[in-house]
Design a protein around this motif. Structure first.
Motif, PDB file in Angstrom:
ATOM      1  N   LEU A  50       3.310   0.831  29.176  1.00 30.44           N
ATOM      2  CA  LEU A  50       4.315   0.987  27.957  1.00 30.44           C
ATOM      3  C   LEU A  50       5.530   1.036  28.369  1.00 30.44           C
ATOM      4  O   LEU A  50       6.688   0.874  27.697  1.00 30.44           O
ATOM      5  CB  LEU A  50       3.613   2.107  26.916  1.00 30.44           C
ATOM      6  CG  LEU A  50       4.389   2.223  25.563  1.00 30.44           C
ATOM      7  CD1 LEU A  50       4.284   1.143  24.841  1.00 30.44           C
ATOM      8  CD2 LEU A  50       3.707   3.593  25.169  1.00 30.44           C
ATOM      9  N   MET A  51       5.823   2.006  29.444  1.00 30.36           N
ATOM     10  CA  MET A  51       7.114   2.142  29.939  1.00 30.36           C
ATOM     11  C   MET A  51       7.891   0.933  30.681  1.00 30.36           C
ATOM     12  O   MET A  51       8.935   0.768  30.413  1.00 30.36           O
ATOM     13  CB  MET A  51       7.197   3.422  30.848  1.00 30.36           C
ATOM     14  CG  MET A  51       7.175   4.799  30.323  1.00 30.36           C
ATOM     15  SD  MET A  51       7.116   6.190  31.629  1.00 30.36           S
ATOM     16  CE  MET A  51       5.753   5.808  32.625  1.00 30.36           C
ATOM     17  N   ILE A  94       9.242  -0.959  27.572  1.00 30.25           N
ATOM     18  CA  ILE A  94      10.286  -0.387  26.988  1.00 30.25           C
ATOM     19  C   ILE A  94      11.628  -0.828  28.065  1.00 30.25           C
ATOM     20  O   ILE A  94      12.812  -0.908  27.564  1.00 30.25           O
ATOM     21  CB  ILE A  94      10.333   1.146  26.788  1.00 30.25           C
ATOM     22  CG1 ILE A  94       8.976   1.177  25.692  1.00 30.25           C
ATOM     23  CG2 ILE A  94      11.448   1.867  26.295  1.00 30.25           C
ATOM     24  CD1 ILE A  94       8.633   2.639  25.368  1.00 30.25           C
ATOM     25  N   SER A  95      11.203  -0.560  29.323  1.00 27.46           N
ATOM     26  CA  SER A  95      12.304  -0.647  30.245  1.00 27.46           C
ATOM     27  C   SER A  95      12.928  -2.000  30.266  1.00 27.46           C
ATOM     28  O   SER A  95      13.873  -2.530  30.123  1.00 27.46           O
ATOM     29  CB  SER A  95      11.941  -0.214  31.805  1.00 27.46           C
ATOM     30  OG  SER A  95      12.852  -0.548  32.436  1.00 27.46           O
ATOM     31  N   GLY A  96      11.868  -2.840  30.141  1.00 27.06           N
ATOM     32  CA  GLY A  96      12.376  -4.499  30.135  1.00 27.06           C
ATOM     33  C   GLY A  96      12.981  -4.881  29.021  1.00 27.06           C
ATOM     34  O   GLY A  96      14.016  -5.596  29.060  1.00 27.06           O
ATOM     35  N   SER A 128      10.000  -1.081  38.490  1.00 30.49           N
ATOM     36  CA  SER A 128      10.446   0.326  38.448  1.00 30.49           C
ATOM     37  C   SER A 128       9.342   1.031  38.142  1.00 30.49           C
ATOM     38  O   SER A 128       9.280   2.338  38.485  1.00 30.49           O
ATOM     39  CB  SER A 128      11.626   0.242  37.465  1.00 30.49           C
ATOM     40  OG  SER A 128      11.014  -0.060  35.927  1.00 30.49           O
ATOM     41  N   GLN A 129       8.097   0.385  37.451  1.00 33.64           N
ATOM     42  CA  GLN A 129       7.129   1.385  37.207  1.00 33.64           C
ATOM     43  C   GLN A 129       5.871   1.275  37.980  1.00 33.64           C
ATOM     44  O   GLN A 129       5.181   2.465  37.933  1.00 33.64           O
ATOM     45  CB  GLN A 129       6.609   0.889  35.702  1.00 33.64           C
ATOM     46  CG  GLN A 129       7.691   1.072  34.491  1.00 33.64           C
ATOM     47  CD  GLN A 129       8.417   2.429  34.295  1.00 33.64           C
ATOM     48  OE1 GLN A 129       7.512   3.430  34.443  1.00 33.64           O
ATOM     49  NE2 GLN A 129       9.646   2.444  34.238  1.00 33.64           N
ATOM     50  N   PHE A 130       5.670   0.371  38.666  1.00 34.93           N
ATOM     51  CA  PHE A 130       4.429   0.212  39.376  1.00 34.93           C
ATOM     52  C   PHE A 130       4.676   0.389  41.065  1.00 34.93           C
ATOM     53  O   PHE A 130       3.592   0.121  41.686  1.00 34.93           O
ATOM     54  CB  PHE A 130       3.662  -1.066  39.023  1.00 34.93           C
ATOM     55  CG  PHE A 130       3.094  -0.983  37.498  1.00 34.93           C
ATOM     56  CD1 PHE A 130       1.954  -0.210  37.345  1.00 34.93           C
ATOM     57  CD2 PHE A 130       3.793  -1.708  36.759  1.00 34.93           C
ATOM     58  CE1 PHE A 130       1.363  -0.328  36.256  1.00 34.93           C
ATOM     59  CE2 PHE A 130       3.335  -1.624  35.463  1.00 34.93           C
ATOM     60  CZ  PHE A 130       2.140  -1.001  35.372  1.00 34.93           C
ATOM     61  N   GLN A 147       9.174   9.388  30.076  1.00 34.88           N
ATOM     62  CA  GLN A 147       8.107   9.462  31.091  1.00 34.88           C
ATOM     63  C   GLN A 147       7.293  10.918  30.695  1.00 34.88           C
ATOM     64  O   GLN A 147       5.893  10.852  30.666  1.00 34.88           O
ATOM     65  CB  GLN A 147       8.293   9.533  32.408  1.00 34.88           C
ATOM     66  CG  GLN A 147       7.227   9.620  33.459  1.00 34.88           C
ATOM     67  CD  GLN A 147       7.571   9.357  34.775  1.00 34.88           C
ATOM     68  OE1 GLN A 147       8.638   8.981  35.164  1.00 34.88           O
ATOM     69  NE2 GLN A 147       6.595   9.865  35.747  1.00 34.88           N
ATOM     70  N   PRO A 148       7.740  11.896  30.535  1.00 36.47           N
ATOM     71  CA  PRO A 148       6.927  13.227  30.261  1.00 36.47           C
ATOM     72  C   PRO A 148       6.195  13.129  28.827  1.00 36.47           C
ATOM     73  O   PRO A 148       4.919  13.607  28.914  1.00 36.47           O
ATOM     74  CB  PRO A 148       8.015  14.262  30.474  1.00 36.47           C
ATOM     75  CG  PRO A 148       9.031  13.852  31.075  1.00 36.47           C
ATOM     76  CD  PRO A 148       9.120  12.392  30.901  1.00 36.47           C
TER      77      PRO A 148
END
Length: 384
Positions: free
Chosen positions: A209-210, A213-215, A241-243, A287-288
């Protein structure tokens, strides 16, 4: 000399030798243990998909192979697409480099009133000692880079092999583990396994999901700046950036900056500023909250677990810290006895105005009553 002293000395030496041998073996196998740990969490992540396919009558081995084939196919296709795009952009940068150099030289001449020329700058660069040393070091480091690439491929193959066996032989592995435990412990182990699957799946869902949103956010920026290949670059930024822990943010932002530089050097600065600002927003706001909802742990615990995992195990620890802590918290929560919380306003974080006024009135009445009782009391007679 006591009779027991020689035996105690021999036993102490034997224990010390076993400790040294175990420490040496652990340090030799630490890389393999980290690969197995990553493979275990990867197997937990694909367990729901494999379980659904197996429930429909497909063999677990074939189901696991299909899932891994889909993951690897998507990864290879994405890498090939970005590789061809990056190669084209590098060729364009090399072709336009003289134009960029002329613009820079003209700006320097106009600003500092110098008389530099591109021929002089190129000759000074080609004849410089640092360039010669850099070329020599790069040539000598080709073997090191090749060894690193081969080592990374072998590590990746090891992780996929172990995760394949963990996922394909999941029921057999659980049966083997439960066969050495009493029935009560078997139920606890199976429940812990299910919790680990749920938390790992929730963690991957939050990262996905992040990434989405980032993309989308970076796509809007790149499209606004008219940077070419904006959709592919947005997907690159979101996934990398996420994985990829620790360095994923820098790798994700470097490619859009490079391609934006080919259009306009100022666009690269805009991309850099946006990446830095968005990263702070993601780390401290997005993220939190998402991690707390999908993995069901407090944002402070999520942030602290990532920091602790990075300190202990580096990038691997940062990758598996949150699902591991969430699994441990959910499993231990069943053994913590909880009670009903008292209806005290302080527990809920605020006190209503009426309750505060009533509390002040009650304290004033109580103090007045105690004062009257103290004044009305007669002192004891002398000699009593």
């Amino acid at each position: 000399m006591p009779r027991w002293l020689p035996r105690a000395m021999v036993l102490a030496l034997a224990l010390y030798a076993c400790f040294q041998l175990g420490s040496w073996a652990f340090h030799q196998l630490i890389s393999l243990l980290m690969n197995i740990l990553i493979a275990f969490f990867l197997a937990l992540a694909i367990e729901p998909a494999v379980g659904r396919m197996a429930a429909r009558g497909m063999r677990r081995g074939i189901a696991t192979f299909l899932v891994f084939f889909a993951i690897m196919g998507a990864g290879v296709g994405f890498v090939v697409l970005l590789g061809s795009m990056l190669a084209g952009q590098i060729v364009e940068i090399v072709e336009d480099f003289p134009r960029y150099l002329d613009s820079l030289i003209n700006w320097i001449n106009h600003t500092f009133h110098t008389e530099l020329s591109r021929v002089e700058v190129q000759d000074s660069l080609l004849r410089s000692d640092w360039l010669r040393k850099y070329v020599q070091n790069s040539a000598s480091g080709v073997l090191d880079v090749s060894a690193t690439v081969l080592g990374g491929l072998f590590k990746l193959l090891t992780i996929f092999l172990f995760s394949f066996y963990f996922a394909a032989d999941g029921p057999r592995l659980r049966r083997a583990l439960c066969s050495v435990l009493p029935p009560a412990k078997q139920a606890e182990v199976l429940r812990a396994w299910e919790i680990a699957v749920d938390k790992t799946g929730g963690y991957l869902y939050s990262r996905g999901l992040m990434a989405l949103i980032s993309g989308v956010a970076h796509y809007v920026l790149l499209e606004f700046l008219a940077v070419p290949y904006a959709p592919a670059l947005a997907v690159w930024v979101g996934l990398v950036s996420q994985f990829i822990p620790t360095i994923g943010t820098y790798l994700a932002g470097a490619l859009p900056m490079l391609i934006a530089f080919t259009e306009n050097p100022w666009y690269a600065l805009w991309v850099l500023g946006f990446v830095v600002v968005y990263q702070q927003f993601e780390n401290y706001v997005l993220q939190p909250k998402l991690t707390a909802k999908t993995v069901d742990i407090h944002p402070a615990v999520a942030f602290g677990s990532v920091v602790a995992g990075t300190a202990l195990l580096g990038a691997v620890g940062a990758l598996i810290a949150i699902p591991a802590v969430a699994t441990l918290q959910a499993f231990l929560g069943a053994y913590v006895k909880r009670y009903d919380v008292t209806e005290d306003p302080r527990v809920h974080g605020h006190r209503r105005h009426g309750e505060a006024v009533l509390a002040r009135v009650q304290r004033a009445l109580r103090a007045k009553k105690e004062k009257e009782l103290g004044a009305g009391a007669t002192p004891p007679p002398d000699g009593a």
